[in-house]
Design a protein around this motif. Structure first.
Motif, PDB file in Angstrom:
ATOM      1  N   PRO A 194      -2.764   0.593 -13.278  1.00 33.04           N
ATOM      2  CA  PRO A 194      -3.317   1.891 -12.846  1.00 33.04           C
ATOM      3  C   PRO A 194      -2.341   3.054 -12.968  1.00 33.04           C
ATOM      4  N   ASN A 195      -1.033   2.781 -12.878  1.00 30.73           N
ATOM      5  CA  ASN A 195      -0.053   3.867 -12.955  1.00 30.73           C
ATOM      6  C   ASN A 195       0.380   4.204 -14.383  1.00 30.73           C
ATOM      7  N   PHE A 196      -0.201   3.563 -15.373  1.00 31.91           N
ATOM      8  CA  PHE A 196       0.097   3.903 -16.762  1.00 31.91           C
ATOM      9  C   PHE A 196      -0.440   5.308 -17.031  1.00 31.91           C
ATOM     10  N   GLY A 197       0.462   6.223 -17.407  1.00 34.06           N
ATOM     11  CA  GLY A 197       0.055   7.615 -17.573  1.00 34.06           C
ATOM     12  C   GLY A 197      -0.367   8.258 -16.268  1.00 34.06           C
ATOM     13  N   TRP A 198      -0.024   7.620 -15.155  1.00 36.44           N
ATOM     14  CA  TRP A 198      -0.460   8.078 -13.821  1.00 36.44           C
ATOM     15  C   TRP A 198      -1.964   8.371 -13.833  1.00 36.44           C
ATOM     16  N   ALA A 199      -2.702   7.472 -14.474  1.00 37.86           N
ATOM     17  CA  ALA A 199      -4.111   7.756 -14.783  1.00 37.86           C
ATOM     18  C   ALA A 199      -5.057   7.476 -13.626  1.00 37.86           C
ATOM     19  N   VAL A 200      -4.788   6.424 -12.847  1.00 42.33           N
ATOM     20  CA  VAL A 200      -5.755   5.968 -11.846  1.00 42.33           C
ATOM     21  C   VAL A 200      -5.140   6.104 -10.456  1.00 42.33           C
ATOM     22  N   SER A 201      -5.754   6.904  -9.624  1.00 45.77           N
ATOM     23  CA  SER A 201      -5.246   7.098  -8.264  1.00 45.77           C
ATOM     24  C   SER A 201      -5.784   6.018  -7.337  1.00 45.77           C
ATOM     25  N   VAL A 202      -5.181   5.934  -6.165  1.00 46.04           N
ATOM     26  CA  VAL A 202      -5.679   4.966  -5.189  1.00 46.04           C
ATOM     27  C   VAL A 202      -7.106   5.311  -4.766  1.00 46.04           C
ATOM     28  N   GLU A 203      -7.446   6.598  -4.735  1.00 47.29           N
ATOM     29  CA  GLU A 203      -8.807   6.983  -4.373  1.00 47.29           C
ATOM     30  C   GLU A 203      -9.797   6.545  -5.449  1.00 47.29           C
ATOM     31  N   ASP A 204      -9.382   6.614  -6.709  1.00 44.55           N
ATOM     32  CA  ASP A 204     -10.228   6.095  -7.795  1.00 44.55           C
ATOM     33  C   ASP A 204     -10.480   4.604  -7.605  1.00 44.55           C
ATOM     34  N   MET A 205      -9.432   3.861  -7.252  1.00 43.18           N
ATOM     35  CA  MET A 205      -9.564   2.426  -7.067  1.00 43.18           C
ATOM     36  C   MET A 205     -10.445   2.097  -5.867  1.00 43.18           C
ATOM     37  N   LYS A 206     -10.284   2.844  -4.796  1.00 42.21           N
ATOM     38  CA  LYS A 206     -11.104   2.603  -3.602  1.00 42.21           C
ATOM     39  C   LYS A 206     -12.592   2.781  -3.875  1.00 42.21           C
ATOM     40  N   TYR A 226       6.395   0.536  -9.824  1.00 40.19           N
ATOM     41  CA  TYR A 226       7.031   0.870  -8.554  1.00 40.19           C
ATOM     42  C   TYR A 226       6.754   2.307  -8.099  1.00 40.19           C
ATOM     43  N   GLY A 227       5.870   3.005  -8.810  1.00 39.93           N
ATOM     44  CA  GLY A 227       5.573   4.376  -8.433  1.00 39.93           C
ATOM     45  C   GLY A 227       6.778   5.277  -8.604  1.00 39.93           C
ATOM     46  N   ASP A 228       6.775   6.380  -7.877  1.00 34.76           N
ATOM     47  CA  ASP A 228       7.941   7.264  -7.860  1.00 34.76           C
ATOM     48  C   ASP A 228       7.987   7.962  -6.513  1.00 34.76           C
ATOM     49  N   SER A 229       8.796   8.996  -6.402  1.00 33.14           N
ATOM     50  CA  SER A 229       8.975   9.652  -5.095  1.00 33.14           C
ATOM     51  C   SER A 229       7.697  10.307  -4.591  1.00 33.14           C
ATOM     52  N   ALA A 230       6.762  10.582  -5.476  1.00 34.20           N
ATOM     53  CA  ALA A 230       5.536  11.273  -5.071  1.00 34.20           C
ATOM     54  C   ALA A 230       4.290  10.412  -5.191  1.00 34.20           C
ATOM     55  N   ARG A 231       4.404   9.245  -5.877  1.00 37.56           N
ATOM     56  CA  ARG A 231       3.203   8.455  -6.137  1.00 37.56           C
ATOM     57  C   ARG A 231       3.414   7.001  -5.755  1.00 37.56           C
ATOM     58  N   MET A 232       2.316   6.359  -5.355  1.00 37.95           N
ATOM     59  CA  MET A 232       2.367   5.008  -4.809  1.00 37.95           C
ATOM     60  C   MET A 232       2.747   3.975  -5.850  1.00 37.95           C
ATOM     61  N   SER A 233       3.418   2.940  -5.382  1.00 33.67           N
ATOM     62  CA  SER A 233       3.573   1.739  -6.187  1.00 33.67           C
ATOM     63  C   SER A 233       2.241   0.999  -6.236  1.00 33.67           C
ATOM     64  N   THR A 234       2.126   0.064  -7.165  1.00 35.45           N
ATOM     65  CA  THR A 234       0.891  -0.714  -7.229  1.00 35.45           C
ATOM     66  C   THR A 234       0.719  -1.580  -5.981  1.00 35.45           C
ATOM     67  N   GLU A 235       1.819  -2.039  -5.391  1.00 37.97           N
ATOM     68  CA  GLU A 235       1.701  -2.801  -4.140  1.00 37.97           C
ATOM     69  C   GLU A 235       1.151  -1.946  -3.015  1.00 37.97           C
ATOM     70  N   GLN A 236       1.631  -0.730  -2.893  1.00 39.15           N
ATOM     71  CA  GLN A 236       1.097   0.172  -1.867  1.00 39.15           C
ATOM     72  C   GLN A 236      -0.376   0.462  -2.115  1.00 39.15           C
ATOM     73  N   MET A 237      -0.735   0.664  -3.370  1.00 40.07           N
ATOM     74  CA  MET A 237      -2.137   0.882  -3.714  1.00 40.07           C
ATOM     75  C   MET A 237      -2.992  -0.315  -3.296  1.00 40.07           C
ATOM     76  N   TRP A 238      -2.479  -1.508  -3.555  1.00 47.62           N
ATOM     77  CA  TRP A 238      -3.205  -2.739  -3.254  1.00 47.62           C
ATOM     78  C   TRP A 238      -3.638  -2.786  -1.785  1.00 47.62           C
ATOM     79  N   ASP A 239      -2.702  -2.494  -0.891  1.00 46.67           N
ATOM     80  CA  ASP A 239      -3.017  -2.548   0.532  1.00 46.67           C
ATOM     81  C   ASP A 239      -4.013  -1.455   0.932  1.00 46.67           C
ATOM     82  N   GLN A 240      -3.845  -0.269   0.372  1.00 41.31           N
ATOM     83  CA  GLN A 240      -4.780   0.812   0.684  1.00 41.31           C
ATOM     84  C   GLN A 240      -6.193   0.490   0.181  1.00 41.31           C
ATOM     85  N   ILE A 241      -6.276  -0.108  -1.003  1.00 42.02           N
ATOM     86  CA  ILE A 241      -7.576  -0.504  -1.545  1.00 42.02           C
ATOM     87  C   ILE A 241      -8.253  -1.491  -0.606  1.00 42.02           C
TER      88      ILE A 241
END
Length: 396
Positions: A194-206, A226-241
């Motif tokens: 999902p973070n390839f090209g920062w294309a898919v946000s956690v809200e998109d996944m939800k 692993y995300g960056d300083s402003a965007r979630m890692s895929t693990e963080q996204m996983w839990d939010q989803i």
């Protein structure tokens, strides 16, 4: 290896738990990769050579997932004028012979006719290696790359597009599920990187419906696991989803690891190489239907190197034995979301090779992340340690 067997079966209903009753005497672990590329799209090797690499490296199953294509029909590949790729062609020719390799060479270079799945599958007919037909459905919205794999696909699925990121993803999920419904065959979609090209946000996944899997780890160097300083890692996204899915009574999202291999002749963190990530599936036989059924029941874990001797969830207790190696230590984090909280946290830490943890009643779910003290060979990112992720479990 067997040819892919496409059977209709009654799926086990295990929607919100990570385990179902099984015949433990027959169960075994199967290692596989569900995201792999060849010369049929943007990989840089012949499918036979890719398949042989995985088989020779103790994988039990593999899905070739070229972009918007199946390995069918006629396709010719011009070999790049490079010592690396000319040598790779000569290695291919030596391995399979003049009777197998159809090619032409002249002053402009060498062109090779790629073998189709009907041609290469018989080369791998044994009981210990399974090839599952796959496709990476490759779409976009507003310049953002939106990719999804279909495992055990029966016919090529054309991208359906859409009016937003989530709309594109949902339309393509629907296309996979419609083919599954029409054929009676288990076909598994999963969202890629999902973070390839920062294309898919956690809200998109939800927002998604009908999706059970996404890549919590992908070995391609450009996917920002692993995300960056402003965007979630895929693990963080996983839990939010999964917080969102539980709130609306939707089956949990499971996390898979893949290597998304493209490069087979150049190696290093700047290349997407084989052997970076895989799934270990606990099933009673090696066929596509059974593996997908087991994954949909949560009977698998994702790994970049850590191997489990056993993993069980029974009566709300997670029981894990790690296949330990001399001189290697393991740190396991029990990660979960407590009821009423908006973020996941580390609930407990276990050191050693054995984990026994009772899932408390005050959490929405927990999952286990096991990190080895051994550095990953040819890692996604320098300094990565071998890791495994088990699937989320809700309290009884």
């Amino acid at each position: 290896m067997k040819k892919p067997v496409y059977l209709s079966l009654l799926f086990v209903s295990c929607l919100l738990v990570a385990s179902c009753e099984q015949n433990e005497e027959k169960q075994q672990w199967f290692k596989g990769n569900l995201h792999t590329h060849t010369y049929w799209s943007d990989g840089d090797a012949f499918p036979e050579m890719v398949l042989q690499w995985y088989k020779s490296n103790d994988y039990d199953f593999l899905s070739l997932t070229d972009h918007n294509t199946l390995q069918q029909g006629e396709k010719w590949k011009k070999i790049p004028k490079s010592h690396i790729y000319e040598k790779a062609f000569n290695d291919y020719l030596q391995a399979y012979g003049e009777d197998w390799v159809e090619y032409t060479s002249d002053s402009s270079g060498t062109r090779v006719k790629l073998k189709t799945e009907d041609e290469y599958l018989p080369l791998f007919l044994d009981e210990e290696f399974l090839i599952i037909r796959g496709e990476e459905i490759t779409d976009s919205y507003d310049g953002k790359p939106l990719h999804m794999n279909a495992t055990n696909v029966q016919e090529k699925i054309e991208p359906r597009h859409g009016n937003s990121v989530s709309d594109v993803l949902q339309n393509n999920i629907n296309a996979v599920l419609e083919q599954r419904e029409a054929t009676g065959v288990p076909i598994m979609p999963h969202i890629n990187h999902p973070n390839f090209g920062w294309a898919v946000s956690v809200e998109d996944m939800k927002a998604l419906r009908g999706e059970r899997f996404f890549e919590v780890f992908n070995g391609h160097p450009s996917v920002h696991n692993y995300g960056d300083s402003a965007r979630m890692s895929t693990e963080q996204m996983w839990d939010q989803i999964n917080m969102a899915y539980i709130e609306r009574g939707q089956p949990l999202m499971y996390g898979i690891a893949t290597d998304d291999s493209h490069y087979y002749h150049q190696f290093g963190p700047q290349f997407s190489n084989s052997g970076r990530g895989w799934v270990m599936v606990n099933a009673d036989q090696l066929d596509a239907a059974t593996l997908i059924e087991a994954m949909e029941a949560g009977q698998f874990y994702a790994s970049t190197g850590v191997t489990l001797s056993s993993y069980e969830v029974e009566n709300g207790v997670i029981d894990i034995d790690i296949a330990s190696e001399e001189g290697v230590t393991y740190r396991s984090e029990i990660i979960g979301v407590k009821k009423g909280k908006s973020n996941s946290e580390v609930i407990a830490i276990h050191n050693g090779n054995e984990i026994e943890f009772k899932v408390p009643d005050d959490v929405l779910f927990v999952r286990v992340k096991i990190v080895s003290s051994r550095l990953k060979e040819n890692p996604f990112e320098e300094g990565d340690f071998e890791t495994a992720w088990t699937q989320p479990v809700i309290p009884n």
